[in-house]
Write an enzyme that holds these catalytic residues in place. Sequence first.
Site, PDB file in Angstrom:
ATOM      1  N   ASP A  93       0.856  -1.176   0.000  1.00 54.94           N
ATOM      2  CA  ASP A  93       0.000   0.000   0.000  1.00 54.94           C
ATOM      3  C   ASP A  93       0.898   1.233   0.000  1.00 54.94           C
ATOM      4  O   ASP A  93       2.012   1.218   0.519  1.00 54.94           O
ATOM      5  CB  ASP A  93      -0.914  -0.021   1.225  1.00 54.94           C
ATOM      6  CG  ASP A  93      -2.083   0.927   1.089  1.00 54.94           C
ATOM      7  OD1 ASP A  93      -2.209   1.553   0.032  1.00 54.94           O
ATOM      8  OD2 ASP A  93      -2.863   1.034   2.051  1.00 54.94           O
ATOM      9  N   GLY A  95       0.691   4.310   1.361  1.00 53.51           N
ATOM     10  CA  GLY A  95       0.686   5.325   2.408  1.00 53.51           C
ATOM     11  C   GLY A  95      -0.488   6.266   2.279  1.00 53.51           C
ATOM     12  O   GLY A  95      -0.710   7.125   3.140  1.00 53.51           O
ATOM     13  N   GLY A  96      -1.264   6.091   1.211  1.00 54.13           N
ATOM     14  CA  GLY A  96      -2.430   6.943   1.023  1.00 54.13           C
ATOM     15  C   GLY A  96      -3.439   6.809   2.149  1.00 54.13           C
ATOM     16  O   GLY A  96      -4.066   7.808   2.555  1.00 54.13           O
ATOM     17  N   PHE A  97      -3.606   5.610   2.687  1.00 56.03           N
ATOM     18  CA  PHE A  97      -4.565   5.443   3.783  1.00 56.03           C
ATOM     19  C   PHE A  97      -4.114   6.204   5.021  1.00 56.03           C
ATOM     20  O   PHE A  97      -4.945   6.677   5.816  1.00 56.03           O
ATOM     21  CB  PHE A  97      -4.768   3.967   4.123  1.00 56.03           C
ATOM     22  CG  PHE A  97      -5.793   3.747   5.205  1.00 56.03           C
ATOM     23  CD1 PHE A  97      -7.143   3.920   4.944  1.00 56.03           C
ATOM     24  CD2 PHE A  97      -5.415   3.408   6.497  1.00 56.03           C
ATOM     25  CE1 PHE A  97      -8.099   3.750   5.945  1.00 56.03           C
ATOM     26  CE2 PHE A  97      -6.356   3.233   7.503  1.00 56.03           C
ATOM     27  CZ  PHE A  97      -7.697   3.394   7.226  1.00 56.03           C
ATOM     28  N   ASP A 147      -2.631   8.111  -3.123  1.00 57.61           N
ATOM     29  CA  ASP A 147      -3.974   8.639  -3.324  1.00 57.61           C
ATOM     30  C   ASP A 147      -4.402   9.420  -2.096  1.00 57.61           C
ATOM     31  O   ASP A 147      -3.732   9.384  -1.061  1.00 57.61           O
ATOM     32  CB  ASP A 147      -4.980   7.511  -3.609  1.00 57.61           C
ATOM     33  CG  ASP A 147      -5.186   6.615  -2.395  1.00 57.61           C
ATOM     34  OD1 ASP A 147      -4.170   6.252  -1.758  1.00 57.61           O
ATOM     35  OD2 ASP A 147      -6.334   6.256  -2.091  1.00 57.61           O
ATOM     36  N   GLN A 189     -11.343   6.868  -6.174  1.00 53.04           N
ATOM     37  CA  GLN A 189     -11.913   7.556  -5.016  1.00 53.04           C
ATOM     38  C   GLN A 189     -13.237   8.205  -5.436  1.00 53.04           C
ATOM     39  O   GLN A 189     -13.776   7.896  -6.489  1.00 53.04           O
ATOM     40  CB  GLN A 189     -10.920   8.576  -4.473  1.00 53.04           C
ATOM     41  CG  GLN A 189      -9.686   7.961  -3.812  1.00 53.04           C
ATOM     42  CD  GLN A 189     -10.009   7.284  -2.483  1.00 53.04           C
ATOM     43  OE1 GLN A 189     -11.108   7.419  -1.927  1.00 53.04           O
ATOM     44  NE2 GLN A 189      -9.045   6.529  -1.962  1.00 53.04           N
ATOM     45  N   GLY A 216     -11.615   4.403  -0.230  1.00 57.67           N
ATOM     46  CA  GLY A 216     -12.563   5.334   0.366  1.00 57.67           C
ATOM     47  C   GLY A 216     -13.869   4.737   0.810  1.00 57.67           C
ATOM     48  O   GLY A 216     -14.828   5.470   1.066  1.00 57.67           O
ATOM     49  N   ASP A 266      -8.355  -6.756   1.367  1.00 58.12           N
ATOM     50  CA  ASP A 266      -7.411  -6.775   2.495  1.00 58.12           C
ATOM     51  C   ASP A 266      -8.057  -6.082   3.677  1.00 58.12           C
ATOM     52  O   ASP A 266      -8.966  -5.264   3.512  1.00 58.12           O
ATOM     53  CB  ASP A 266      -6.116  -6.041   2.135  1.00 58.12           C
ATOM     54  CG  ASP A 266      -6.252  -4.541   2.366  1.00 58.12           C
ATOM     55  OD1 ASP A 266      -5.799  -4.049   3.420  1.00 58.12           O
ATOM     56  OD2 ASP A 266      -6.840  -3.852   1.504  1.00 58.12           O
ATOM     57  N   CYS A 306      -8.535 -25.574  11.358  1.00 61.50           N
ATOM     58  CA  CYS A 306      -7.302 -24.825  11.587  1.00 61.50           C
ATOM     59  C   CYS A 306      -6.501 -25.457  12.727  1.00 61.50           C
ATOM     60  O   CYS A 306      -7.022 -26.254  13.520  1.00 61.50           O
ATOM     61  CB  CYS A 306      -7.614 -23.357  11.904  1.00 61.50           C
ATOM     62  SG  CYS A 306      -8.123 -23.011  13.601  1.00 61.50           S
ATOM     63  N   CYS A 309      -7.998 -24.991  16.313  1.00 61.99           N
ATOM     64  CA  CYS A 309      -9.191 -25.792  16.617  1.00 61.99           C
ATOM     65  C   CYS A 309      -8.883 -27.278  16.709  1.00 61.99           C
ATOM     66  O   CYS A 309      -9.561 -28.021  17.428  1.00 61.99           O
ATOM     67  CB  CYS A 309     -10.265 -25.524  15.571  1.00 61.99           C
ATOM     68  SG  CYS A 309     -11.022 -23.888  15.722  1.00 61.99           S
ATOM     69  N   HIS A 335      -6.762 -18.852  13.702  1.00 64.24           N
ATOM     70  CA  HIS A 335      -8.155 -19.216  13.434  1.00 64.24           C
ATOM     71  C   HIS A 335      -8.849 -18.185  12.547  1.00 64.24           C
ATOM     72  O   HIS A 335      -9.517 -18.559  11.571  1.00 64.24           O
ATOM     73  CB  HIS A 335      -8.937 -19.365  14.739  1.00 64.24           C
ATOM     74  CG  HIS A 335     -10.399 -19.559  14.512  1.00 64.24           C
ATOM     75  ND1 HIS A 335     -10.950 -20.784  14.205  1.00 64.24           N
ATOM     76  CD2 HIS A 335     -11.429 -18.662  14.482  1.00 64.24           C
ATOM     77  CE1 HIS A 335     -12.254 -20.648  14.010  1.00 64.24           C
ATOM     78  NE2 HIS A 335     -12.569 -19.370  14.168  1.00 64.24           N
TER      79      HIS A 335
END
Length: 372
Positions: A93, A95-97, A147, A189, A216, A266, A306, A309, A335
């Site tokens: 990613d 860095g826009g977030f 972005d 966006q 967004g 994600d 998993c 479990c 899990h």
Amino acid sequence: MALQFTLLKEDPVTGARLGRVTTPHGVIETPAFMPVGTRATVKTLAPEEITAVGAQIILANTYHLYLRPGHDLIREAGGLHRFMNWTGPILTDSGGFQVFSLSHLCRVTTEGVLFRSHLDGSEHFFTPALVSAIQEALGSDIAMVLDECAPYPADYERVAQAVERTTRWAGDFLAAHRRPDQAVFAIVQGGMDHSLREQSARSLVSLPFSGYAIGGLSVGEPKELMYATLDYTVPWLPADKPRYLMGVGSPDYLVEGVSRGVDMFDCVLPTRMARNGTIFTRRGRLTVRDAPYARDFGPLEEGCTCYACRHFSRAYIRHLIKAGEVLGIRLTTIHNLHHLLQLMKEMREALAGGRFSTFLESLGPDYRPGVG
């Protein structure tokens, strides 16, 4: 070519897609969920454990790795794959977030974003060209453009400005990008405004990107509004390239996204929930650290295959979490990721078998589109 996308099948009722993304570090069968390894690690898990839960690709974050340990060090180590010993595909990613999540520490201009480091207060100016150079040094298979994600709610002028900047920065990113073995995805966006979503998508689709993300969303808006925006946005994206819905990771959102033709997802949600002692089950969320499970000697979820479990009880895992033992949150993380990745696998199998609509009908109200 850095990335190839093959559309294998499309559900005629919903538009859900079965596909295959080929990258320099392996194949991703879609629809796919990407566990988040922000700082070059999926918290508490070793790479072999990430593979064991069914992950095909992981996500790392440009901003955080730039600050610590630094992209030059990672390049010296042979790139992010070697540095963290992950042999599969990686998406970074941009860095826009962080422009959204760390808004109190940054100032956005036409040319880029001035960040004040959350670590030491130092200032760093992120331009599209710098973000491209950082991701080239990291050596990820898929790089995301810089972005601007507008907050929710925001007025039309604020969102329109973010769209304009995102489009400008996408072009600047492409012009600066030099690494031929690294694919680049653009980010659509536009907030919840359909006209701005269309404008953003049209502008970005006109540029030669390898894939297109939808940003967004899942930023505090009601889920019905998110779904309506998704319904409007997806048709503007090319059918022959991957579609990626950013920051979405609850089971119902994944099913809704796949049902609308999204290929990749994600989110930090499954690992963050796990560290708080909460797990996903087919009947909804369960907080295993709560008192009723102190003498519950069954698995986290009956029928789950998993590692957690198969080997441990709710009572034991609750004890570990209450005692502050790291193994407890390792097991809940295993899990939760297995749960989501198994859900994605089941959707792929249903699409391959031409029974996706039947699969949707078999889901409970916590998962099924339009229910709950």
